[in-house]
Every structure is written in C-alpha cells, then in structure tokens.
Design a protein around this motif. Structure first.
Motif, PDB file in Angstrom:
ATOM      1  N   MET A   1       1.031  -1.184   0.237  1.00 36.75           N
ATOM      2  CA  MET A   1       0.066   0.120  -0.078  1.00 36.75           C
ATOM      3  C   MET A   1       0.845   1.362  -0.009  1.00 36.75           C
ATOM      4  O   MET A   1       2.015   1.384   0.582  1.00 36.75           O
ATOM      5  CB  MET A   1      -0.841  -0.106   1.150  1.00 36.75           C
ATOM      6  CG  MET A   1      -1.680   1.154   1.392  1.00 36.75           C
ATOM      7  SD  MET A   1      -2.531   1.533   2.939  1.00 36.75           S
ATOM      8  CE  MET A   1      -3.941   0.043   2.726  1.00 36.75           C
ATOM      9  N   ILE A  14      -4.805   7.275   1.105  1.00 37.58           N
ATOM     10  CA  ILE A  14      -4.044   6.019   0.117  1.00 37.58           C
ATOM     11  C   ILE A  14      -4.065   6.357  -1.105  1.00 37.58           C
ATOM     12  O   ILE A  14      -5.177   6.703  -1.965  1.00 37.58           O
ATOM     13  CB  ILE A  14      -5.306   4.844   0.545  1.00 37.58           C
ATOM     14  CG1 ILE A  14      -5.135   4.339   1.881  1.00 37.58           C
ATOM     15  CG2 ILE A  14      -4.799   3.632  -0.433  1.00 37.58           C
ATOM     16  CD1 ILE A  14      -6.226   3.328   2.214  1.00 37.58           C
ATOM     17  N   LEU A  16      -4.029   5.462  -5.181  1.00 34.55           N
ATOM     18  CA  LEU A  16      -4.808   4.161  -5.885  1.00 34.55           C
ATOM     19  C   LEU A  16      -3.953   4.153  -7.198  1.00 34.55           C
ATOM     20  O   LEU A  16      -3.642   3.217  -7.863  1.00 34.55           O
ATOM     21  CB  LEU A  16      -6.298   4.485  -6.212  1.00 34.55           C
ATOM     22  CG  LEU A  16      -7.088   4.284  -5.035  1.00 34.55           C
ATOM     23  CD1 LEU A  16      -8.618   4.209  -5.373  1.00 34.55           C
ATOM     24  CD2 LEU A  16      -6.823   3.059  -4.063  1.00 34.55           C
ATOM     25  N   ILE A  29      -7.617   7.776  -1.698  1.00 30.38           N
ATOM     26  CA  ILE A  29      -8.836   7.486  -0.981  1.00 30.38           C
ATOM     27  C   ILE A  29      -8.766   8.381   0.187  1.00 30.38           C
ATOM     28  O   ILE A  29      -7.422   8.371   0.998  1.00 30.38           O
ATOM     29  CB  ILE A  29      -8.800   5.919  -0.538  1.00 30.38           C
ATOM     30  CG1 ILE A  29      -8.951   4.951  -1.413  1.00 30.38           C
ATOM     31  CG2 ILE A  29     -10.019   5.831   0.728  1.00 30.38           C
ATOM     32  CD1 ILE A  29      -8.955   3.528  -1.080  1.00 30.38           C
ATOM     33  N   GLN A  64     -11.835   4.253   5.345  1.00 29.44           N
ATOM     34  CA  GLN A  64     -10.475   4.373   4.182  1.00 29.44           C
ATOM     35  C   GLN A  64     -10.066   2.980   3.931  1.00 29.44           C
ATOM     36  O   GLN A  64     -10.010   2.665   2.793  1.00 29.44           O
ATOM     37  CB  GLN A  64      -9.681   5.048   4.609  1.00 29.44           C
ATOM     38  CG  GLN A  64      -8.512   5.704   4.016  1.00 29.44           C
ATOM     39  CD  GLN A  64      -7.383   6.650   4.726  1.00 29.44           C
ATOM     40  OE1 GLN A  64      -7.264   6.680   5.813  1.00 29.44           O
ATOM     41  NE2 GLN A  64      -6.756   7.434   3.920  1.00 29.44           N
ATOM     42  N   LYS A  67     -12.698   0.784   1.811  1.00 26.73           N
ATOM     43  CA  LYS A  67     -12.618   1.346   0.677  1.00 26.73           C
ATOM     44  C   LYS A  67     -11.621   0.834  -0.352  1.00 26.73           C
ATOM     45  O   LYS A  67     -11.725   0.368  -1.260  1.00 26.73           O
ATOM     46  CB  LYS A  67     -12.761   2.941   0.471  1.00 26.73           C
ATOM     47  CG  LYS A  67     -12.754   3.466  -0.872  1.00 26.73           C
ATOM     48  CD  LYS A  67     -14.160   3.111  -1.367  1.00 26.73           C
ATOM     49  CE  LYS A  67     -15.089   4.120  -1.350  1.00 26.73           C
ATOM     50  NZ  LYS A  67     -16.470   3.924  -1.886  1.00 26.73           N
ATOM     51  N   TYR A  68     -10.410   0.866   0.545  1.00 26.16           N
ATOM     52  CA  TYR A  68      -9.213   0.379  -0.183  1.00 26.16           C
ATOM     53  C   TYR A  68      -9.363  -1.369  -0.328  1.00 26.16           C
ATOM     54  O   TYR A  68      -9.098  -1.914  -1.372  1.00 26.16           O
ATOM     55  CB  TYR A  68      -8.059   0.457   0.666  1.00 26.16           C
ATOM     56  CG  TYR A  68      -6.988  -0.038   0.199  1.00 26.16           C
ATOM     57  CD1 TYR A  68      -6.322   0.596  -0.900  1.00 26.16           C
ATOM     58  CD2 TYR A  68      -6.014  -1.029   0.655  1.00 26.16           C
ATOM     59  CE1 TYR A  68      -5.079   0.130  -1.457  1.00 26.16           C
ATOM     60  CE2 TYR A  68      -4.815  -1.685   0.065  1.00 26.16           C
ATOM     61  CZ  TYR A  68      -4.215  -0.980  -0.967  1.00 26.16           C
ATOM     62  OH  TYR A  68      -3.104  -1.434  -1.426  1.00 26.16           O
ATOM     63  N   TYR A  71     -11.558  -1.798  -3.355  1.00 26.12           N
ATOM     64  CA  TYR A  71     -10.795  -1.498  -4.621  1.00 26.12           C
ATOM     65  C   TYR A  71      -9.900  -2.569  -4.912  1.00 26.12           C
ATOM     66  O   TYR A  71      -9.897  -3.059  -5.978  1.00 26.12           O
ATOM     67  CB  TYR A  71     -10.079  -0.420  -4.374  1.00 26.12           C
ATOM     68  CG  TYR A  71      -8.832   0.076  -5.514  1.00 26.12           C
ATOM     69  CD1 TYR A  71      -9.477   0.652  -6.758  1.00 26.12           C
ATOM     70  CD2 TYR A  71      -7.579  -0.331  -5.440  1.00 26.12           C
ATOM     71  CE1 TYR A  71      -8.669   1.012  -7.533  1.00 26.12           C
ATOM     72  CE2 TYR A  71      -6.866  -0.108  -6.255  1.00 26.12           C
ATOM     73  CZ  TYR A  71      -7.193   0.590  -7.503  1.00 26.12           C
ATOM     74  OH  TYR A  71      -6.291   0.859  -8.451  1.00 26.12           O
TER      75      TYR A  71
END
Length: 79
Positions: A1, A14, A16, A29, A64, A67-68, A71
């Motif tokens: 990450m 984060i 992407l 994010i 967060q 959502k990661y 993804y």
C-alpha cells in the motif's frame, strides 16, 4: 500500500494511481473513505507501507481501509 500525507492537514491518504500528465494529479482514498483525484502538489512524498503494521493501522480510518479493500477486490481476477 502506498500512502501520502497532506501538507496542510497532516492526514494520510491511500494512493490508488498516479497521473503524470501535465496536471499531475493522484487518485486517492481520503481519510473519510471517498475516492478523489487531487493535485500532487498538496502532498508530501509517497511512502510504501504494510497496512497491517500497527504504526499505520492507527493512522488510517475504518472507512478508508474498507474502501481500499473494495478497490483491491475489483483488481482480483474472479475464478
């Protein structure tokens, strides 16, 4: 990450994807769990981290991280 810290708020976002086009934006994010494209100049240098490391877990919000994870699932081939 990969994480990147906002120069003003000090919060971690984060990364992407990066966009090295003339406008130099990043797809991120936010700490609130929203996906946004923001200008790279607003942030410090990115850093690669292990998201499970205790030092980073406390710097990232639940929304967060969720959502990661969502993804990452979109990137995984379905078998």
């Amino acid at each position: 990450m990969t994480l990147i810290r906002n120069k003003t708020s000090g919060k971690y976002f984060i990364v992407l994807e990066t966009d090295d086009e003339p406008e130099d934006h990043l797809l991120l994010i936010t700490p609130e769990g929203r996906v946004k494209r923001l200008e790279k100049r607003l942030f410090e240098d990115p850093v690669a981290v292990d998201p499970r490391a205790p030092a980073w877990v406390k710097r990232l919000g639940a929304e967060q991280l969720a959502k990661y994870e969502a993804y990452l699932e979109t990137l995984s081939p379905r078998g």
